[in-house]
Design a protein around this motif. Structure first.
Motif, short mmCIF file in Angstrom:
data_model
loop_
_atom_site.label_atom_id
_atom_site.label_comp_id
_atom_site.label_asym_id
_atom_site.label_seq_id
_atom_site.Cartn_x
_atom_site.Cartn_y
_atom_site.Cartn_z
N GLY A 165 0.37 4.97 -8.53
CA GLY A 165 -0.83 3.60 -8.36
C GLY A 165 -2.22 4.75 -7.68
N ASN A 166 -3.39 4.42 -7.92
CA ASN A 166 -4.79 4.62 -8.67
C ASN A 166 -5.04 4.62 -6.38
N PHE A 167 -4.27 4.87 -6.03
CA PHE A 167 -4.73 5.07 -3.89
C PHE A 167 -3.55 6.27 -3.73
N ILE A 168 -3.56 6.97 -3.10
CA ILE A 168 -3.01 7.69 -1.60
C ILE A 168 -2.64 7.09 -0.31
N THR A 169 -1.91 6.15 0.40
CA THR A 169 -2.03 6.10 2.01
C THR A 169 -1.21 7.02 3.02
N VAL A 170 -2.17 7.49 3.70
CA VAL A 170 -2.22 8.26 4.92
C VAL A 170 -2.32 8.11 6.05
N GLN A 171 -1.05 8.69 6.90
CA GLN A 171 -1.07 8.51 8.74
C GLN A 171 -2.30 9.58 8.65
N VAL A 172 -3.40 8.62 9.62
CA VAL A 172 -4.35 10.09 10.27
C VAL A 172 -3.88 10.11 11.51
N PRO A 211 0.70 -0.93 -0.38
CA PRO A 211 -0.32 -0.01 0.20
C PRO A 211 0.33 1.58 -0.08
N THR A 212 2.05 1.53 0.05
CA THR A 212 3.09 2.57 -0.16
C THR A 212 3.08 3.11 -1.22
N GLY A 213 3.14 2.89 -2.37
CA GLY A 213 2.60 2.76 -3.82
C GLY A 213 4.16 3.80 -3.48
N ALA A 214 5.50 2.84 -3.37
CA ALA A 214 6.78 3.27 -4.04
C ALA A 214 6.98 2.24 -4.94
N THR A 215 8.30 3.02 -5.75
CA THR A 215 8.41 2.33 -7.09
C THR A 215 9.44 2.38 -7.03
N VAL A 216 10.28 0.94 -8.25
CA VAL A 216 11.62 0.48 -8.28
C VAL A 216 11.72 0.86 -9.59
N SER A 217 13.24 1.67 -9.80
CA SER A 217 13.65 1.79 -11.14
C SER A 217 14.14 0.11 -12.32
N THR A 218 13.41 0.36 -13.26
CA THR A 218 14.36 -0.22 -14.44
C THR A 218 14.75 -0.98 -14.18
N ASN A 244 -3.37 3.57 12.53
CA ASN A 244 -3.30 4.79 12.08
C ASN A 244 -3.39 5.23 11.02
N TRP A 245 -3.24 3.80 9.63
CA TRP A 245 -2.96 4.38 8.69
C TRP A 245 -4.12 3.63 7.39
N LEU A 246 -4.41 4.96 6.25
CA LEU A 246 -5.46 4.44 6.04
C LEU A 246 -5.66 4.78 3.88
N ARG A 247 -5.87 3.79 3.42
CA ARG A 247 -5.79 3.92 2.10
C ARG A 247 -7.23 4.52 1.69
N ILE A 248 -6.34 5.76 0.52
CA ILE A 248 -7.57 6.11 -0.06
C ILE A 248 -7.76 5.58 -1.98
N SER A 249 -8.79 5.22 -2.71
CA SER A 249 -8.80 5.33 -3.86
C SER A 249 -9.15 6.22 -4.91
N ILE A 250 -8.12 6.06 -5.53
CA ILE A 250 -9.07 7.76 -6.71
C ILE A 250 -10.51 7.09 -7.03
N GLY A 251 -11.23 8.03 -6.53
CA GLY A 251 -12.31 7.87 -7.76
C GLY A 251 -13.22 8.49 -8.30
N MET A 311 -12.77 3.60 3.09
CA MET A 311 -12.31 4.04 2.82
C MET A 311 -11.17 2.42 3.19
N ARG A 312 -9.89 2.22 3.25
CA ARG A 312 -9.54 1.11 3.79
C ARG A 312 -7.91 1.29 4.78
N PRO A 313 -8.45 1.14 6.24
CA PRO A 313 -7.54 1.23 7.55
C PRO A 313 -6.15 0.59 7.16
N PHE A 314 -5.31 0.59 7.55
CA PHE A 314 -4.05 -0.49 8.00
C PHE A 314 -3.39 -0.18 8.59
#
Length: 353
Positions: free
Chosen positions: A293-300, A154-161, A326-333, A316-319
């Motif tokens: 990704g089509n989401f944002i993860t935040v700490q509330v 859920p972090t959205g982090a990426t790795v280069s090719t 107190n983490w929350l993933r929000i899909s982009i709708g 939304m999706r609590p994690f």
């Protein structure tokens, strides 16, 4: 009648809790990283009395063309989840082999390994992000499969090719590097599919669930060198793809449909940028993870603010991440759905209990 004893790994298994398995009630659904765009399809039901093509040729060719590969490098599966399961079942010896993953990440890697009594080498996302290929290969040890979710859920982090190529090179002859690209359409430049011709130990997982707006279809693709796919073709179910699924998938992979998908991705990426700014300026939000990704993860700041959203029908999706709940993933709708998020952010903060 006495109950048949379960294998120990199944008896102790913690099943994956999907967004839909929780049976929540709500009016705005931003918890499963689904696309807000629905699709209309036309279907031919005349041949349903016949078994389908196990690997529908037209779909395989269309996806190979889309991914820039040859049809021999493409296997169609029931979602990318079946690709994960097939890799573990095909390449890992129960009770002996291990997989490696980088936490926090998609939960099905662990659930699949646990289901098949395969061990887990749990590494940190920070190692994947900051460590060298040699350091990563050393930490992976004797794991047979190395799962890299790119972008990471859920972090959205990426790795280069370049880094994926370096990791594959460092693990050549030792492990399969499995790059899960469920969200790759939101950052197409990061795909590892172009590396498949260079590495015989690289696998890429794809899905039509996210950017293609077909989560209900359960369709995925395992992309790999033919020699890697050959044993998987022996293990996969005889008829994994229904005729109806094949029809819809073929329609979704036409040039016009792909153009439409990319247009929708552009809209969602822009909406994500706007929402990121709003979240960053909200008193309810302590931290916004920047990623793809089509989401944002935040700490509330307060867990009760998440409960407040749920009670208002905003799902939304609590994690629990990094030991904090107190983490929350929000899909982009859609714009209308994201407006509900903005309204929630402007409501008075819930009182702590």
């Amino acid at each position: 009648m006495s109950q048949i004893q379960l294998p120990e790994n199944i008896a102790s298994l913690n099943a994956y809790s999907s967004a839909k398995s929780e049976k929540l009630n709500g009016t705005t659904w931003l918890n499963a990283n689904e696309s807000p765009y629905s699709r209309r399809v036309s279907l031919d039901f005349e041949a349903l009395n016949r078994y389908p093509d196990p690997q529908p040729e037209a779909v395989i060719k269309a996806y190979a063309s889309y991914a820039g590969l040859s049809p021999e490098q493409v296997l169609m599966t029931r979602g990318a989840d079946e690709g994960i399961e097939l890799l573990v079942r095909t390449y890992c010896v129960p009770g002996q082999d291990k997989i490696a993953l980088f936490l926090p990440t998609y939960g099905m890697y662990k659930v699949t390994a646990d289901t098949h009594n395969v061990g887990i080498t749990a590494l940190e996302q920070s190692l994947l992000q900051q460590g060298s290929a040699a350091e990563i290969a050393d930490a992976v040890g004797n794991a047979k499969l190395v799962f890299i979710c790119n972008p990471n859920n859920p972090t959205g982090a990426t790795v280069s090719t370049d880094k994926i190529a370096a990791i594959a090179a460092a693990l050549k002859g030792k492990a399969l590097v499995v790059v899960d690209e469920a969200y790759i359409e939101f950052c197409e430049q990061l795909t590892a599919a172009s590396l498949l011709s260079d590495f015989d130990n690289l696998v890429v997982l794809r899905t039509l669930s996210k950017a293609f707006a077909l989560a209900g279809l359960r369709t995925g693709f395992t992309l790999a060198p033919p020699d890697v796919l050959a044993p998987i073709r022996k293990v996969i179910a005889p008829y994994p793809v229904s005729a109806v699924v094949a029809q819809i998938a073929q329609e979704a992979l036409t040039p016009d449909a792909i153009t439409q998908m990319r247009r929708q991705v552009s809209i969602l990426n822009k909406a994500k940028e706007k929402l990121t700014e709003v979240l960053g300026g909200s008193e309810k939000i302590a931290k916004v993870m920047i990623g793809e990704g089509n989401f944002i993860t935040v700490q509330v700041r307060q867990v009760n603010d998440i409960k407040q959203a749920m009670q208002s029908g905003l799902i939304m999706r609590p994690f629990t991440l990094f030991g904090e709940d107190n983490w929350l993933r929000i899909s982009i709708g859609s714009e209308q759905e994201l407006e509900q998020v903005r309204r929630w952010l402007t409501q008075p903060q819930a009182e702590q209990q």
